[in-house]
Design a protein around this motif. Structure first.
Motif, PDB file in Angstrom:
ATOM      1  N   ILE A  37       0.851  -1.189   0.000  1.00 31.35           N
ATOM      2  CA  ILE A  37       0.000   0.000   0.000  1.00 31.35           C
ATOM      3  C   ILE A  37       0.889   1.242   0.000  1.00 31.35           C
ATOM      4  N   ALA A  65      -0.916  -0.739  -4.431  1.00 34.83           N
ATOM      5  CA  ALA A  65      -2.086   0.138  -4.475  1.00 34.83           C
ATOM      6  C   ALA A  65      -1.645   1.558  -4.128  1.00 34.83           C
ATOM      7  N   THR A  67      -2.677   5.179  -3.032  1.00 34.04           N
ATOM      8  CA  THR A  67      -3.867   5.720  -2.355  1.00 34.04           C
ATOM      9  C   THR A  67      -4.331   7.075  -2.892  1.00 34.04           C
ATOM     10  N   ILE A  86      -1.997  -0.177  -9.019  1.00 30.96           N
ATOM     11  CA  ILE A  86      -3.459  -0.009  -9.067  1.00 30.96           C
ATOM     12  C   ILE A  86      -3.827   1.316  -8.401  1.00 30.96           C
ATOM     13  N   SER A  87      -4.767   2.042  -9.001  1.00 28.62           N
ATOM     14  CA  SER A  87      -5.246   3.270  -8.354  1.00 28.62           C
ATOM     15  C   SER A  87      -6.667   3.558  -8.830  1.00 28.62           C
ATOM     16  N   LEU A 159     -10.369  -2.139  -2.024  1.00 33.35           N
ATOM     17  CA  LEU A 159      -9.889  -0.788  -2.349  1.00 33.35           C
ATOM     18  C   LEU A 159     -11.121   0.022  -2.714  1.00 33.35           C
ATOM     19  N   VAL A 173      -7.876   1.379   1.845  1.00 35.14           N
ATOM     20  CA  VAL A 173      -7.740  -0.069   1.668  1.00 35.14           C
ATOM     21  C   VAL A 173      -8.219  -0.747   2.946  1.00 35.14           C
TER      22      VAL A 173
END
Ligand SMILES: [Zn+2]
Length: 288
Positions: A37, A65, A67, A86-87, A159, A173
């Motif tokens: 994260i 991920a 944020t 990933i976002s 998420l 998350v």
């Protein structure tokens, strides 16, 4: 010093550094895959975290991920090229705006002067990187609109896009089996405007989203973790002040005296600051 800590059986995190604005980094370790994260504020930051995890035989993340778009959460992405980033869709859009920027002292100072960067970030970037400043912006590979769930093997991460004043693109998350909610910066005020501020509308909407998670531990990117009670106290403060700001149309004295009656004691620094930020938000909204 940055410490590696563990909560439950699957969540690890490294504590933040305020001087260079290194945020908390998290790692959710499943039986099949790992999810990190936030990428950190530099390659060095991301690498340090992976190195410390390596000492506990935790392998590199399959996913990272992001944020929200702020530099301290994304600059470490260049050290994590093997992981699927990933976002939220919004975050990718915001990061895309940074790709053409230069990060030299001169460029940073110019942006501070023209108001597209804030002094605090410019100073921290200079401190984190020193003279060697090879900053490469990477865009997240996988994006989602509202929510995404990932099963890492015996542990699941949700998420969710929650927004808020600090960054409207922000996600949180939720690590289901551990009842941990990684709040990152979502409940902090907007620090990128001329005055630090909260708006009642955005904050109340954010709280509504956060209240849907049945968490026991709350992780913040630049402050101590909170337990459920501390979290509830924090959102009670935000809710009450948000409500009074609207009711008394940003009148500082009335808001303070009403909140003082609610808590039945003198207000502390933190509460006074929150009130000030809500008034700033109210004034700014009015000017629009
Ligand atoms: Zn932030």
């Amino acid at each position: 010093m940055q410490q590696l800590k563990r909560i439950g059986s699957s969540f690890w995190y490294m504590t933040p550094v305020s001087e260079t604005d290194r945020p908390t980094l998290g790692m959710v370790v499943g039986t099949e895959m790992n999810l990190m994260i936030d990428a950190g504020n530099s390659d060095a930051h991301a690498r340090l975290f992976l190195e410390k995890l390596g000492e506990h035989n935790i392998s590199k993340p399959d996913f990272v991920a992001i944020t929200h778009w702020h530099w301290d959460h994304i600059f470490g992405m260049s050290a994590l090229k093997d992981s699927l980033s990933i976002s939220s869709l919004e975050t990718k859009k915001e990061i895309n705006k940074l790709t053409d920027y230069e990060w030299t002292d001169k460029a940073l100072d110019e942006r501070v002067k023209e108001g597209t960067e804030i002094e605090f970030c410019a100073t921290c970037i200079k401190k984190e990187y020193g003279e060697e400043r090879n900053i490469q912006i990477h865009l997240p590979k996988l994006t989602f609109d509202k929510q995404l769930e990932i099963d890492l093997g015996d542990v699941t991460c949700v998420l969710k896009h929650v927004g808020g004043d600090h960054a409207q693109d922000a996600i949180v998350v939720y690590i289901k089996e551990e009842k941990i909610l990684f709040l990152n910066d979502s409940i902090y005020p907007d620090i990128f405007s001329s005055k630090n501020n909260y708006t009642s509308k955005r904050t109340l909407k954010l709280i509504e989203e956060l209240e849907t998670f049945d968490a026991e531990t709350y992780i913040l990117s630049h402050s101590e973790n909170m337990n459920r009670n501390e979290f509830l106290q924090e959102i009670e403060l935000l809710k009450a002040v948000g409500f009074y700001t609207e009711t008394y149309e940003g009148d500082a004295e009335k808001i303070k005296s009403e909140y003082k009656q609610t808590v039945n004691r003198e207000l502390n620094e933190d509460e006074l600051e929150t009130i000030e930020y809500f008034i700033n938000g109210y004034e700014m909204d009015k000017e629009l």
